[in-house]
Each structure stands twice: as C-alpha cells, then as structure tokens.
Motif scaffolding. Structure first.
Motif, PDB file in Angstrom:
ATOM      1  N   UNK A 172       0.832  -1.207   0.000  1.00  0.00           N
ATOM      2  CA  UNK A 172       0.000   0.000   0.000  1.00  0.00           C
ATOM      3  C   UNK A 172       0.867   1.257   0.000  1.00  0.00           C
ATOM      4  N   UNK A 173       0.296   2.372  -0.415  1.00  0.00           N
ATOM      5  CA  UNK A 173       1.061   3.614  -0.477  1.00  0.00           C
ATOM      6  C   UNK A 173       1.504   4.106   0.898  1.00  0.00           C
TER       7      UNK A 173
ATOM      8  N   UNK B 176       7.022   2.815   0.143  1.00  0.00           N
ATOM      9  CA  UNK B 176       6.338   3.732  -0.767  1.00  0.00           C
ATOM     10  C   UNK B 176       6.284   5.161  -0.249  1.00  0.00           C
ATOM     11  N   UNK B 177       7.005   5.467   0.793  1.00  0.00           N
ATOM     12  CA  UNK B 177       6.993   6.843   1.311  1.00  0.00           C
ATOM     13  C   UNK B 177       7.490   7.831   0.267  1.00  0.00           C
ATOM     14  N   UNK B 178       6.897   9.024   0.299  1.00  0.00           N
ATOM     15  CA  UNK B 178       7.297  10.066  -0.630  1.00  0.00           C
ATOM     16  C   UNK B 178       8.422  10.909  -0.073  1.00  0.00           C
TER      17      UNK B 178
ATOM     18  N   UNK C 201      -0.649   7.173 -10.159  1.00  0.00           N
ATOM     19  CA  UNK C 201      -1.775   6.365 -10.618  1.00  0.00           C
ATOM     20  C   UNK C 201      -1.369   5.479 -11.786  1.00  0.00           C
ATOM     21  N   UNK C 202      -1.731   4.215 -11.696  1.00  0.00           N
ATOM     22  CA  UNK C 202      -1.358   3.254 -12.731  1.00  0.00           C
ATOM     23  C   UNK C 202      -2.563   2.604 -13.353  1.00  0.00           C
ATOM     24  N   UNK C 203      -2.997   1.477 -12.760  1.00  0.00           N
ATOM     25  CA  UNK C 203      -4.155   0.757 -13.279  1.00  0.00           C
ATOM     26  C   UNK C 203      -4.841   0.056 -12.118  1.00  0.00           C
ATOM     27  N   UNK C 204      -6.180   0.216 -12.049  1.00  0.00           N
ATOM     28  CA  UNK C 204      -6.927  -0.425 -10.978  1.00  0.00           C
ATOM     29  C   UNK C 204      -6.439   0.042  -9.617  1.00  0.00           C
ATOM     30  N   UNK C 205      -6.113  -0.915  -8.756  1.00  0.00           N
ATOM     31  CA  UNK C 205      -5.650  -0.585  -7.415  1.00  0.00           C
ATOM     32  C   UNK C 205      -4.134  -0.470  -7.322  1.00  0.00           C
TER      33      UNK C 205
ATOM     34  N   UNK D  55       3.642  10.193   4.006  1.00  0.00           N
ATOM     35  CA  UNK D  55       2.893   8.944   4.103  1.00  0.00           C
ATOM     36  C   UNK D  55       1.867   8.791   2.985  1.00  0.00           C
ATOM     37  N   UNK D  56       1.709   9.824   2.155  1.00  0.00           N
ATOM     38  CA  UNK D  56       0.786   9.720   1.028  1.00  0.00           C
ATOM     39  C   UNK D  56       1.343   8.830  -0.072  1.00  0.00           C
ATOM     40  N   UNK D  57       2.624   8.554  -0.012  1.00  0.00           N
ATOM     41  CA  UNK D  57       3.234   7.648  -0.969  1.00  0.00           C
ATOM     42  C   UNK D  57       3.808   8.360  -2.186  1.00  0.00           C
TER      43      UNK D  57
END
Length: 442
Positions: A160-161, A166-168, A179-183, A173-175
């Motif tokens: 998960x983001x 996946x930290x930004x 956006x890619x595809x689906x989830x 914490x928003x990651x």
C-alpha cells in the motif's frame, strides 16, 4: 589556432591528454561516479534516509557538476564546439532577460540557467574524462543495481502507499507512487518520482543488450539476472514509455546487426533467452498480476490518446509541432528561464504546477521566447544527430556500445524534460557516456 581547429574536429574521437596527471583525471572520474550514484540514490536519501533535507537534496548533484565542469575547463578538457559555445551564450542571455523582461525572480532564473551553464557542459566534460572502458564499468554497475532495484519495485507494486517502501519525499505517508491501473500504482524505485524508475530501466536496457553481445565483459549470472530483472520491471513499472524504449533499443540493435552480421547469432540467443525467461515468469502469479495491470493501463491510455499513433506521434512529434505553433504571441524573450520547471512554479506561486507547458519544447520556447527557444531546440537536435552519426560509424569497427546507448539518447537528449532534475541527470550522464564511448582510451 591550429590546436583549436583540431580540437573542434576531434571532439568525438580518440584523444589523449599529455601533461595532465593521472591523479587529476582519476579524481575527476571519481566525481563523475559520485554524480552517477547520487542520480540513482538521491530519491532514497530524500524519502528514507534524510527526509528532513529533501529540498536541498533536490540539487545535491549541482555542486558536483559545477566542480567537474570548472576543473575540466581549467585542465583544458572542455572542447571548443559550437554546441557548447552557443548553449552557454543562450544561458547567459536568458538569465538576464528573465530578470529584466521576464518573471524577475533571481532564484528561479538561476535554477533554470544552471541547466544550460552547468549540466549541458557536463556532458562534454564526462565525454573527455571517461573513455570506453569507463563507460563499460558504469554499465556493469547499472546491471548490478538493476537486480535489487527490481526487488524494491516489486515490493512497492504490491505494498500500500502507506508502507515504508512507498513513502514520498520528506517521508510523506501519502506515498510516492503515481496512478497506474486499478488498485495498483506505478512504483518509483529509489527515485522521488516514477519517471526516474522508467528512466533507469531505459538506461539499463542498452547496457544489458550490449553485454549480451559481449558476454565476456561481465559475469554471466549477473547478466542473466539483470535481463530477467528488466523483463519483470516492464509490467511492474506500468510504464508504456519503458516498453517502447526497450523495443527501440532492440530495433537499433537490429540495425547494428545489418551493418555487422556476425552479431546475428548473439542477438538471436539474446531474444531466445528473453523469450524463455518471459514464458517462465508468466507461470508465476506475481508476474501475471503485474502484466494484467500493465495491459489495463495500456488499453485505457491508448483509448484516451488515440491508439499507438497518438502515443508515438502526438506525444513525441506532435508535442514538437504544437510547441512551435503556440510560440506566436509570446513575449520576444519569453516569460523567463526556470519558470516552466516545477521548482520555478513553486517559488513563484507556492504550488507545483506547469506554468508554461508540460512538454519540453513548449517549456523552452515559453521560457526564452521563440528566437532563443527554437535556437536551443535546434542545438539539442543537431547535437543528437551528430553523436548518433558518430556512433553509427563506430559499428564497423566493432564498437557497438555508442550505438546502443544512442537508442535511448536520440529520444532523451533532444526531447527529455530537463526542467525535472532526474530527467536532466540521465540526459546529462547519457550524453557524456555516448561521447566517452566513442573514445577507446585517454
């Protein structure tokens, strides 16, 4: 005078530098290596290790680039070439016109001008400091890095983001995924944004192809593992740009084979190994999931952009044409250098957005005006053609490395978004490595 004329002629050829100590060139080589490593791991510093320093780390490579350029100039390593001379002149003019006729912000103008006054000259400095053997070493390091990079990208793809991987930037914490595809989100790897991940594997692909054609130059297990890593990275990245770039590198390799047919067996072996790896990976659920997400993204994006023609023509050549068409009505000296970058927009408005244009050519013309902007575009295009032609001629002598690197450089150098630090870094490094790979020794 005679020396300067010879310098212009041999700017991309084999050269030696008598009178320059090995210690000085060795130190400069280490500085180039530091630039390369920071390009790959700068995002990791900004996201995970030193998040409190994420803003200054954005330009952490700039002091190193400035040092390399100044040291190279003092040692007489910078060539006297019109590409470099005119680019520096444009950068100086744009710096002053931005202050007097444009946005008037010194910090924004300096940030924009550094692209032309530091990073573009750095290409030529790297091309003189490095030689073919040094470029091969960079390629080996890239293959070694690609293996754990793919492991990281896999973790980011399935996490998960909010997960640590996946930290930004700044530890957000928003990651850092996009956006890619689906989830599923497009993973950034060690970079601060997902474009860095695409650029890295696009950079690695020509080296992987080169080493498959010259397997005696690298450990075969590393070569095989990095090849598998690249195949996995394409669907995991959810990046059509990466897929297209790998295909373009293969097309360029086919051209090389036409000029040097004895390499046909090696490339057929490469394709066979790739096909076997692809079939084997397709049996694993993690690869099937990634492939499904990539296919979904490909179909949705193609529908919105008008199919393959829209992706390749409108995004690349179409953006070029639109940039020139939209130049009418702009101020003669543009709106000011640096204004079209994300950093520039943040300094001017407090928001990260595209104040001028998302495309690179539109940004250049919007920042510097039709005259300087189109002139700079012409420099980048003709410089790219120059090194592409020099690389093509090297195929006959058995040196395929410049040509396979040009498969990426011929797209990135003229059209890459230099306003974005990671894209600028890969363009600068790649341009320098192509020039260096044309030279056998120092």
């Amino acid at each position: 005078m005679m020396h300067k004329q010879q310098d212009r002629i041999t700017a991309f050829n084999n050269e030696s530098y008598d009178g320059i100590s090995d210690n000085k060139t060795t130190f400069l080589k280490k500085a180039v290596w530091l630039y390369f490593l920071l390009l790959i791991f700068e995002g990791a510093l900004r996201k995970w290790l030193l998040p409190a320093l994420d803003t200054p780390l954005l330009v952490v490579r700039d002091p190193i680039a400035l040092f390399i350029v100044l040291a190279s100039w003092r040692l007489g390593l910078l060539p006297s070439t019109p590409y470099l001379t005119f680019t520096i002149i444009i950068g100086v003019i744009a710096l002053f016109t931005s202050l007097f006729f444009g946005h008037g912000n010194l910090a924004v103008a300096v940030f924009g001008a550094r692209i032309l006054l530091i990073h573009f000259p750095l290409m030529f400095a790297i091309g003189r400091i490095f030689n073919l053997e040094d470029v091969v070493k960079i390629g080996k390091a890239t293959l070694y890095i690609a293996i754990p990079m793919t492991v990281l990208v896999t973790l980011q793809f399935y996490s998960p983001q909010s997960a640590w991987v996946n930290r930004g930037v700044g530890g957000s914490l928003q990651g850092a995924g996009f956006s890619g595809a689906g989830e599923f989100f497009r993973p950034p790897g060690t970079f601060s944004f997902t474009n860095g991940n695409t650029l890295f594997y696009s950079f690695a692909a020509p080296f992987i192809i080169y080493f498959f054609l010259n397997p005696e130059k690298i450990n075969k297990y590393i070569l095989l593992a990095s090849g598998v890593a690249l195949i996995c990275a394409v669907p995991l990245s959810i990046s059509r740009g990466l897929l297209f770039q790998v295909l373009i590198s293969l097309i360029f390799t086919g051209v090389a084979i036409g000029r040097k047919p004895e390499n046909l067996g090696k490339i057929l072996l490469f394709l066979l190994v790739g096909l076997i790896a692809l079939v084997s990976l397709s049996k694993f659920s993690f690869f099937q999931t990634a492939t499904g997400a990539f296919s979904e993204r490909y179909e949705i994006a193609n529908e919105s952009e008008g199919g393959l023609n829209g992706v390749l023509v409108d995004r690349y050549l179409g953006g070029m044409v639109e940039a020139i068409k939209n130049s009418y009505g702009l101020p003669f000296f543009g709106r000011g250098i640096g204004m079209g970058t994300n950093v520039g927009s943040s300094l001017l408005t407090g928001e990260t957005t595209f104040l001028i244009a998302e495309g690179e050519w539109g940004r250049l013309i919007g920042e510097m005006g039709p005259l300087l902007g189109i002139f700079l575009i012409a420099i980048r295009v003709f410089f790219s053609i120059r090194i592409a032609w020099a690389s093509f001629k090297k195929i006959a002598s058995g040196n395929l490395l410049p040509w396979v690197l040009v498969s990426f450089g011929l797209l990135l150098i003229p059209q890459g978004q230099w306003g974005q630090p990671t894209s600028l870094g890969f363009s600068t490094l790649l341009g320098g490595l192509i020039i260096a790979s044309l030279r056998v020794s120092n």
